[in-house]
Structure formats: C-alpha cells, structure tokens
Scaffold this motif. Sequence first.
Motif, PDB file in Angstrom:
ATOM      1  N   ALA A   1      17.490   2.054  -8.454  1.00 35.20           N
ATOM      2  CA  ALA A   1      16.555   1.250  -7.661  1.00 35.20           C
ATOM      3  C   ALA A   1      16.317   1.972  -6.351  1.00 35.20           C
ATOM      4  O   ALA A   1      17.270   2.368  -5.686  1.00 35.20           O
ATOM      5  N   TYR A   2      15.052   2.140  -5.972  1.00 32.88           N
ATOM      6  CA  TYR A   2      14.685   3.023  -4.866  1.00 32.88           C
ATOM      7  C   TYR A   2      13.647   2.332  -3.993  1.00 32.88           C
ATOM      8  O   TYR A   2      12.688   1.737  -4.503  1.00 32.88           O
ATOM      9  N   ASP A   3      13.810   2.422  -2.690  1.00 27.64           N
ATOM     10  CA  ASP A   3      12.856   1.825  -1.759  1.00 27.64           C
ATOM     11  C   ASP A   3      11.549   2.609  -1.824  1.00 27.64           C
ATOM     12  O   ASP A   3      11.483   3.769  -1.419  1.00 27.64           O
ATOM     13  N   GLY A   4      10.517   1.972  -2.340  1.00 28.02           N
ATOM     14  CA  GLY A   4       9.239   2.648  -2.550  1.00 28.02           C
ATOM     15  C   GLY A   4       8.474   2.948  -1.288  1.00 28.02           C
ATOM     16  O   GLY A   4       7.417   3.583  -1.334  1.00 28.02           O
ATOM     17  N   THR A   5       8.987   2.507  -0.129  1.00 20.32           N
ATOM     18  CA  THR A   5       8.301   2.782   1.140  1.00 20.32           C
ATOM     19  C   THR A   5       8.913   3.964   1.872  1.00 20.32           C
ATOM     20  O   THR A   5       8.412   4.350   2.929  1.00 20.32           O
ATOM     21  N   GLU A   6       9.993   4.523   1.341  1.00 23.28           N
ATOM     22  CA  GLU A   6      10.690   5.611   2.016  1.00 23.28           C
ATOM     23  C   GLU A   6      10.589   6.894   1.201  1.00 23.28           C
ATOM     24  O   GLU A   6      10.983   6.928   0.029  1.00 23.28           O
ATOM     25  N   ASP A   7      10.066   7.951   1.826  1.00 16.49           N
ATOM     26  CA  ASP A   7       9.855   9.214   1.118  1.00 16.49           C
ATOM     27  C   ASP A   7      11.140   9.765   0.523  1.00 16.49           C
ATOM     28  O   ASP A   7      11.146  10.284  -0.598  1.00 16.49           O
ATOM     29  N   GLU A   8      12.236   9.658   1.271  1.00 14.84           N
ATOM     30  CA  GLU A   8      13.505  10.188   0.780  1.00 14.84           C
ATOM     31  C   GLU A   8      13.945   9.485  -0.500  1.00 14.84           C
ATOM     32  O   GLU A   8      14.429  10.122  -1.444  1.00 14.84           O
ATOM     33  N   GLN A   9      13.742   8.163  -0.534  1.00 18.48           N
ATOM     34  CA  GLN A   9      14.106   7.414  -1.727  1.00 18.48           C
ATOM     35  C   GLN A   9      13.195   7.747  -2.904  1.00 18.48           C
ATOM     36  O   GLN A   9      13.640   7.820  -4.059  1.00 18.48           O
ATOM     37  N   VAL A  10      11.925   7.940  -2.639  1.00 17.67           N
ATOM     38  CA  VAL A  10      10.985   8.296  -3.703  1.00 17.67           C
ATOM     39  C   VAL A  10      11.307   9.675  -4.258  1.00 17.67           C
ATOM     40  O   VAL A  10      11.233   9.910  -5.474  1.00 17.67           O
ATOM     41  N   ASN A  11      11.689  10.585  -3.386  1.00 19.67           N
ATOM     42  CA  ASN A  11      12.124  11.911  -3.848  1.00 19.67           C
ATOM     43  C   ASN A  11      13.357  11.787  -4.728  1.00 19.67           C
ATOM     44  O   ASN A  11      13.488  12.509  -5.731  1.00 19.67           O
TER      45      ASN A  11
ATOM     46  N   LEU B   1      14.130   9.209  -6.560  1.00 19.00           N
ATOM     47  CA  LEU B   1      13.644   8.685  -7.832  1.00 19.00           C
ATOM     48  C   LEU B   1      13.130   9.816  -8.712  1.00 19.00           C
ATOM     49  O   LEU B   1      13.443   9.890  -9.911  1.00 19.00           O
ATOM     50  N   GLN B   2      12.350  10.709  -8.151  1.00 16.92           N
ATOM     51  CA  GLN B   2      11.803  11.820  -8.918  1.00 16.92           C
ATOM     52  C   GLN B   2      12.913  12.705  -9.481  1.00 16.92           C
ATOM     53  O   GLN B   2      12.837  13.170 -10.625  1.00 16.92           O
ATOM     54  N   GLU B   3      13.941  12.930  -8.687  1.00 18.89           N
ATOM     55  CA  GLU B   3      15.089  13.722  -9.157  1.00 18.89           C
ATOM     56  C   GLU B   3      15.811  12.992 -10.289  1.00 18.89           C
ATOM     57  O   GLU B   3      16.199  13.609 -11.296  1.00 18.89           O
ATOM     58  N   ASP B   4      15.971  11.682 -10.120  1.00 15.38           N
ATOM     59  CA  ASP B   4      16.711  10.914 -11.120  1.00 15.38           C
ATOM     60  C   ASP B   4      15.923  10.755 -12.416  1.00 15.38           C
ATOM     61  O   ASP B   4      16.520  10.636 -13.498  1.00 15.38           O
ATOM     62  N   ILE B   5      14.614  10.737 -12.341  1.00 14.52           N
ATOM     63  CA  ILE B   5      13.804  10.710 -13.559  1.00 14.52           C
ATOM     64  C   ILE B   5      14.081  11.961 -14.389  1.00 14.52           C
ATOM     65  O   ILE B   5      14.232  11.891 -15.625  1.00 14.52           O
TER      66      ILE B   5
ATOM     67  N   PRO C   1       0.811  -1.225   0.000  1.00 15.71           N
ATOM     68  CA  PRO C   1       0.000   0.000   0.000  1.00 15.71           C
ATOM     69  C   PRO C   1       0.841   1.270   0.000  1.00 15.71           C
ATOM     70  O   PRO C   1       0.564   2.210  -0.770  1.00 15.71           O
ATOM     71  N   THR C   2       1.880   1.306   0.829  1.00 10.46           N
ATOM     72  CA  THR C   2       2.748   2.487   0.866  1.00 10.46           C
ATOM     73  C   THR C   2       3.520   2.629  -0.439  1.00 10.46           C
ATOM     74  O   THR C   2       3.618   3.722  -1.009  1.00 10.46           O
ATOM     75  N   MET C   3       4.070   1.527  -0.925  1.00  6.38           N
ATOM     76  CA  MET C   3       4.840   1.558  -2.169  1.00  6.38           C
ATOM     77  C   MET C   3       3.995   2.046  -3.341  1.00  6.38           C
ATOM     78  O   MET C   3       4.428   2.890  -4.131  1.00  6.38           O
ATOM     79  N   GLN C   4       2.772   1.561  -3.443  1.00  6.49           N
ATOM     80  CA  GLN C   4       1.930   1.936  -4.576  1.00  6.49           C
ATOM     81  C   GLN C   4       1.418   3.380  -4.459  1.00  6.49           C
ATOM     82  O   GLN C   4       1.262   4.067  -5.465  1.00  6.49           O
ATOM     83  N   ARG C   5       1.162   3.833  -3.245  1.00  4.58           N
ATOM     84  CA  ARG C   5       0.784   5.244  -3.085  1.00  4.58           C
ATOM     85  C   ARG C   5       1.931   6.159  -3.497  1.00  4.58           C
ATOM     86  O   ARG C   5       1.709   7.210  -4.118  1.00  4.58           O
ATOM     87  N   ASN C   6       3.147   5.758  -3.187  1.00  4.06           N
ATOM     88  CA  ASN C   6       4.297   6.561  -3.590  1.00  4.06           C
ATOM     89  C   ASN C   6       4.525   6.499  -5.095  1.00  4.06           C
ATOM     90  O   ASN C   6       4.911   7.491  -5.719  1.00  4.06           O
ATOM     91  N   MET C   7       4.287   5.333  -5.676  1.00  4.47           N
ATOM     92  CA  MET C   7       4.373   5.212  -7.134  1.00  4.47           C
ATOM     93  C   MET C   7       3.323   6.116  -7.782  1.00  4.47           C
ATOM     94  O   MET C   7       3.576   6.747  -8.814  1.00  4.47           O
ATOM     95  N   LEU C   8       2.149   6.196  -7.157  1.00  2.00           N
ATOM     96  CA  LEU C   8       1.078   7.038  -7.676  1.00  2.00           C
ATOM     97  C   LEU C   8       1.501   8.511  -7.714  1.00  2.00           C
ATOM     98  O   LEU C   8       1.179   9.232  -8.663  1.00  2.00           O
ATOM     99  N   LYS C   9       2.228   8.952  -6.695  1.00  2.00           N
ATOM    100  CA  LYS C   9       2.714  10.334  -6.669  1.00  2.00           C
ATOM    101  C   LYS C   9       3.601  10.623  -7.877  1.00  2.00           C
ATOM    102  O   LYS C   9       3.492  11.677  -8.515  1.00  2.00           O
ATOM    103  N   VAL C  10       4.467   9.672  -8.176  1.00  2.00           N
ATOM    104  CA  VAL C  10       5.369   9.846  -9.313  1.00  2.00           C
ATOM    105  C   VAL C  10       4.563   9.828 -10.616  1.00  2.00           C
ATOM    106  O   VAL C  10       4.770  10.659 -11.513  1.00  2.00           O
ATOM    107  N   TYR C  11       3.641   8.889 -10.726  1.00  2.00           N
ATOM    108  CA  TYR C  11       2.762   8.782 -11.899  1.00  2.00           C
ATOM    109  C   TYR C  11       1.993  10.081 -12.132  1.00  2.00           C
ATOM    110  O   TYR C  11       1.932  10.599 -13.256  1.00  2.00           O
ATOM    111  N   GLU C  12       1.423  10.623 -11.071  1.00  2.00           N
ATOM    112  CA  GLU C  12       0.632  11.844 -11.217  1.00  2.00           C
ATOM    113  C   GLU C  12       1.490  13.025 -11.650  1.00  2.00           C
ATOM    114  O   GLU C  12       1.012  13.930 -12.340  1.00  2.00           O
ATOM    115  N   GLY C  13       2.760  13.006 -11.284  1.00  2.00           N
ATOM    116  CA  GLY C  13       3.655  14.076 -11.698  1.00  2.00           C
ATOM    117  C   GLY C  13       3.996  14.033 -13.172  1.00  2.00           C
ATOM    118  O   GLY C  13       4.452  15.033 -13.736  1.00  2.00           O
ATOM    119  N   TYR C  14       3.771  12.875 -13.807  1.00  2.00           N
ATOM    120  CA  TYR C  14       4.108  12.719 -15.229  1.00  2.00           C
ATOM    121  C   TYR C  14       2.923  12.227 -16.048  1.00  2.00           C
ATOM    122  O   TYR C  14       3.108  11.691 -17.150  1.00  2.00           O
TER     123      TYR C  14
END
Length: 218
Positions: free
Chosen positions: A191-201, A203-207, A92-105
């Motif tokens: 590769a980024y831990d999808g449960t950690e906000d810092e890692q998801v951020n 990922l967004q920078e690296d995209i 659930p946490t991983m997919q919600r974070n993936m959703l944030k990235v998806y919505e940004g693009y």
Amino acid sequence: MRSNKRIFFGMACALGVLLASCEGQSKKLPIYGHREPVEKTVDGKTIVDTIYQTIPAFQFVNQDSAVLTDDFFKDKIYVANFFFTHCPSICPTMQRNMLKVYEGYKNDNRIAFLSHSIDFKYDQPHVLKAYAEKLGVDNDQWQFVNGSKAEIYGIAEKYLVYTAEDANAPGGYDHQGYLVLIDKQKRIRGAYDGTEDEQVNKLQEDIKILLAETDKES
C-alpha cells in the motif's frame, strides 16, 4: 469512532509499506492483512497452513456502462485505489501518479488498474468515461467503476482503505489516497501513498518484484 477508524487504516497501510521495504531486499513482497492458521492433513501428517485475507468477488458498473467483475483480473496483478471525479484535494495528484504507473505498463496483459469512485451519486458511467479520457486512459487496462454506497465502501474495507461520505470534507467525501497492490491470488502485497513521489517510485519497484515472483510461479 471515525478518528479511530482512520488511525487503524493508516497504520495498516503504513505497516504494509514498511514490510515491503524490508522484504524487498529478499526480492519477495510480504502478504499483509488478516490471516488465520489452519490445520491440514498431508500424507497422514498434520501441518499448519495460513489463510490470508483476500479481496472478495465483486461486481460493479464501469465507465463503458458494462458490468465488471473480479474475473477481469483473473491471472493478473493489479493496482487499486479510491477516488471521485470532482475531488478537490488529493485525487488529482494521486490519479496523475497512477497514470505514470499505467503508462509504464500499457498493453502489458500481466497487470491492470482499478479505480473505485466513492461518489455513488454523481460518478455515473458517462462521467467516469469522460474523466478517464481526459486523464489519458485509452484502453481497458485501467477500469473505473462505481456501485452503491454499501458496495463501494464495503470493498474499500477489504483493501484496508478508509472511505466516508462527509459533508465537512473537501468535495463531500473523505478518503485515503493509497494505491494498493494486489497479486494473482487477490492478496494485498503493498500500500503506497499515491500523493508522494517516493512512495509511487516504491510501488513501481515492487510491481517489478511481484511480476518476477509471479513469472516464477507460472
């Protein structure tokens, strides 16, 4: 054996994140995974080139009961992960974070998203469809797929993500929650831990870095 395998995959992904952090300063992401040096003859001279690990061709069934192949991701970068719809732990946490990235693009045709279900028994197309809609995915930019156990678990190894059917794990399946960044050449770039906000951020920078790199190559 299982613990050794988990350590291997964890170290591989952690190394990718570490290298991405270092390389990000030069505005170019690393390529990681297995690599082999090969000799080539160019203009009569022998040079050494490198062949990098890539995600192989694949074919799965998606949330619309359609066959999805790697051709869908041609000329795109994409973010992939592994989950199952009734996961009671990290999904659930991983997919919600993936959703944030998806919505940004959303509607940016340079990038796509791919979630592989590791529950090959339950997560049929109609289940994946309902899950995607409930999550808030409303276009085909984010694909949800399933296949046989051999197909899904086999492709997970190519992404360097650990997956296993395990009666002792929450929900009956054990897996890592990495979001894996793939470039247009199907190479692993992070590769980024999808449960950690810092890692998801991160990922967004690296995209952004990878998109800029890709635009320069176009």
